[in-house]
Design an enzyme around this catalytic site. Structure first.
Site, PDB file in Angstrom:
ATOM      1  N   VAL A  70       0.720  -1.198   0.099  1.00  0.00           N
ATOM      2  CA  VAL A  70       0.107   0.169  -0.037  1.00  0.00           C
ATOM      3  C   VAL A  70       1.052   1.137   0.017  1.00  0.00           C
ATOM      4  O   VAL A  70       1.870   1.443   0.749  1.00  0.00           O
ATOM      5  CB  VAL A  70      -0.893  -0.131   1.332  1.00  0.00           C
ATOM      6  CG1 VAL A  70      -1.713   1.333   1.433  1.00  0.00           C
ATOM      7  CG2 VAL A  70      -1.918  -1.113   1.221  1.00  0.00           C
ATOM      8  N   ALA A 115       4.825   3.962   2.915  1.00  0.00           N
ATOM      9  CA  ALA A 115       4.177   2.736   2.404  1.00  0.00           C
ATOM     10  C   ALA A 115       4.169   1.769   3.134  1.00  0.00           C
ATOM     11  O   ALA A 115       4.737   1.952   4.317  1.00  0.00           O
ATOM     12  CB  ALA A 115       4.949   2.490   1.214  1.00  0.00           C
ATOM     13  N   LYS A 116       3.637   0.352   3.164  1.00  0.00           N
ATOM     14  CA  LYS A 116       3.563  -0.709   3.999  1.00  0.00           C
ATOM     15  C   LYS A 116       3.416  -1.904   3.076  1.00  0.00           C
ATOM     16  O   LYS A 116       2.673  -1.645   2.101  1.00  0.00           O
ATOM     17  CB  LYS A 116       2.666  -0.682   5.150  1.00  0.00           C
ATOM     18  CG  LYS A 116       3.216  -1.344   6.231  1.00  0.00           C
ATOM     19  CD  LYS A 116       4.295  -0.932   7.161  1.00  0.00           C
ATOM     20  CE  LYS A 116       4.859  -1.654   8.240  1.00  0.00           C
ATOM     21  NZ  LYS A 116       5.391  -1.167   9.063  1.00  0.00           N
ATOM     22  N   GLY A 117       3.729  -3.198   3.497  1.00  0.00           N
ATOM     23  CA  GLY A 117       3.379  -4.212   2.758  1.00  0.00           C
ATOM     24  C   GLY A 117       3.198  -5.581   3.808  1.00  0.00           C
ATOM     25  O   GLY A 117       3.889  -5.353   4.981  1.00  0.00           O
TER      26      GLY A 117
END
Ligand code: NAD
Length: 427
Positions: A70, A115-117
């Site tokens: 994201v 962001a992050k995943g």
């Protein structure tokens, strides 16, 4: 990083984690009088990628995993944020964490977006080979987003330098096989990782404490401290505080805590933990529970373990004058208010533990330039950023008469909003 849990705040059942993130955003946006257009832009995530992908397991069977990446906001620069492997990962959680990354980067002035995943998986159930296959396929699936100038992942819960090395290698293979080290941070040193990255979070916390102590008139050479959690972040904080002359009187890990009012020999506690796997049963200290530890008499309290440790239930019994949040989300919003009303100074997680992402930024800069800094250079630059950021947050808190958490968030939102406003709405 080997953090076990990093959820900043556990939502009430009717609220999701992303709802909590948006609520916090709105509170700080109110403080700075953010206009409705910017509010609408910043309260959404820009991109949410969901991938379902197969991995061949060691027994020949095929399993399908779900992963996410994201981007909350990319106004200030490429996306930056970790990747976590955990069975409970959801899109909602990844969105909230991506939004918090935007604010964390902005509060210390890094040229990054948030962001992050994550992948929904219990990595402990996988062999090394399966873990590598999963990582390489997930990297391929999210390759539309990641890149050294677009989105730079890093370790988070259950991911580590080896996993970053596989991501870097997979991305490099997609680009002709030439090494692209700047696509991830938290890499092994041999692949372009930065000196000082391992200690960066704890070191940043201590720089933050030094700045707060100056404002509070707290003499660190005669101060006492308690540290909850004795892992990467907590043990570094304890060691560096001792080097400054501070007496660390209590520390703990998941097995329990130890206390000695005359001060613990932190080097000996580290050695004891290395030998036995825990700080408990350290000679020359009394045993305390993790709950008791938080309420010990001390000047400085450093939660460096889990979220939701300081709550409305125990906040009024905390004796520390200064709390520095090495962990993400250790204090509930209700406790924030109680502590603020009692005059306790709290250095919020998005600022206090930003040393980690700051040195990740240094790693990225070094990787892009293929020109590497000494540990001293890294530490000096980290100190400059933590000091400058403290002053900006403190000024914001004084100006708006709010606690440091809201001040930090308001400062971050103001910065991202200003960049967004200057860039304008495309087309
Ligand atoms: P870690 O796994 O190295 O250490 C965690 C420590 O907490 C361990 O000593 C563990 O025993 C202890 N712990 C676990 N449950 C506990 C409990 N119930 N009571 C007391 N102690 C308990 O993790 P870390 O990397 O040091 O991360 C700690 C916190 O700091 C996490 O909230 C993490 O999100 C945050 N953080 C870490 C970094 C980083 O770069 N390491 C960066 C930003 C934020």
């Amino acid at each position: 990083m080997t953090a076990t849990v990093t959820l900043p705040i556990r939502p009430k059942p009717e609220r999701t984690l992303f709802d909590v993130a948006v609520e916090q955003f709105n509170i700080a946006a109110d403080v700075i009088g953010l206009d409705d257009d910017l509010r609408r832009i910043l309260s959404e995530c820009k991109r949410e990628l969901i991938v379902h992908f197969p991995v061949e397991m060691d027994d020949g069977s095929v399993q399908v995993f779900t992963g996410y990446r994201v981007h909350h906001n990319l106004a200030a620069g490429p996306g930056k944020g970790g990747i976590r492997y955990h069975p409970d990962v959801t899109l909602d959680e990844v969105k909230a964490l991506a939004m918090w990354m935007t604010w964390k980067c902005a509060v210390v002035g890094l040229p990054y977006g948030g962001a992050k995943g994550g992948v929904k998986v219990d990595p402990k159930q996988l062999s090394q080979n399966e873990l590598q296959n999963l990582t390489r396929r997930y990297t391929t699936e999210i390759s539309a987003l990641i890149g050294p100038y677009s989105d730079i992942p890093a370790p988070d819960v259950n991911t580590n330098p080896q996993i970053m090395a596989w991501i870097m290698d997979t991305y490099s293979m997609h680009h002709g096989g030439v090494a692209v080290p700047a696509v991830v941070t938290g890499k092994p040193i041999q692949l372009g990782g930065s000196e000082g990255r391992n200690e960066a979070t704890g070191r940043g916390v201590v720089f933050a404490i030094e700045e707060a102590a100056k404002v509070m008139g707290l003499d660190l050479t005669s101060a006492t401290a308690v540290v909850q959690g004795f892992g990467n972040a907590g043990s570094t904080v304890a060691r560096l505080l001792t080097e400054l002359g501070c007496r660390v009187v209590g520390v703990s890990d998941s097995h329990g805590g130890i206390w000695n009012s005359r001060g613990l020999d932190i080097a000996a506690v580290l050695e004891h933990k290395r030998r036995t796997g825990s700080v408990i049963n350290f000679p020359d200290a009394e045993a305390v529970s993790n709950e008791e530890l938080l309420e010990l008499p001390c000047d400085i309290l450093v939660p460096a373990a889990l979220e939701n440790q300081i709550t409305e239930e125990n906040a009024s019994r905390i004796k520390a004058r200064l709390i520095a949040e090495a962990a993400n989300g250790p204090t509930t919003p209700e406790a924030d208010q109680i502590l603020y009303d009692r005059g306790v100074v709290l250095l919020p997680d998005i600022y206090a533990n930003a040393g980690g992402v700051t040195v990740s930024y240094f790693e990225w800069v070094q990787s892009l330039q293929h020109f590497y800094w000494t540990e001293q250079e890294v530490n000096d630059r980290l100190k400059a950023i933590m000091t400058r950021s403290f002053r900006a947050i403190h000024a914001m808190a004084e100006r708006y008469h709010v606690h440091m958490r809201t001040a930090a968030l308001a400062l971050a939102i103001q910065r991202v909003a200003e960049i967004t406003r200057l860039r304008g709405i495309y087309p």
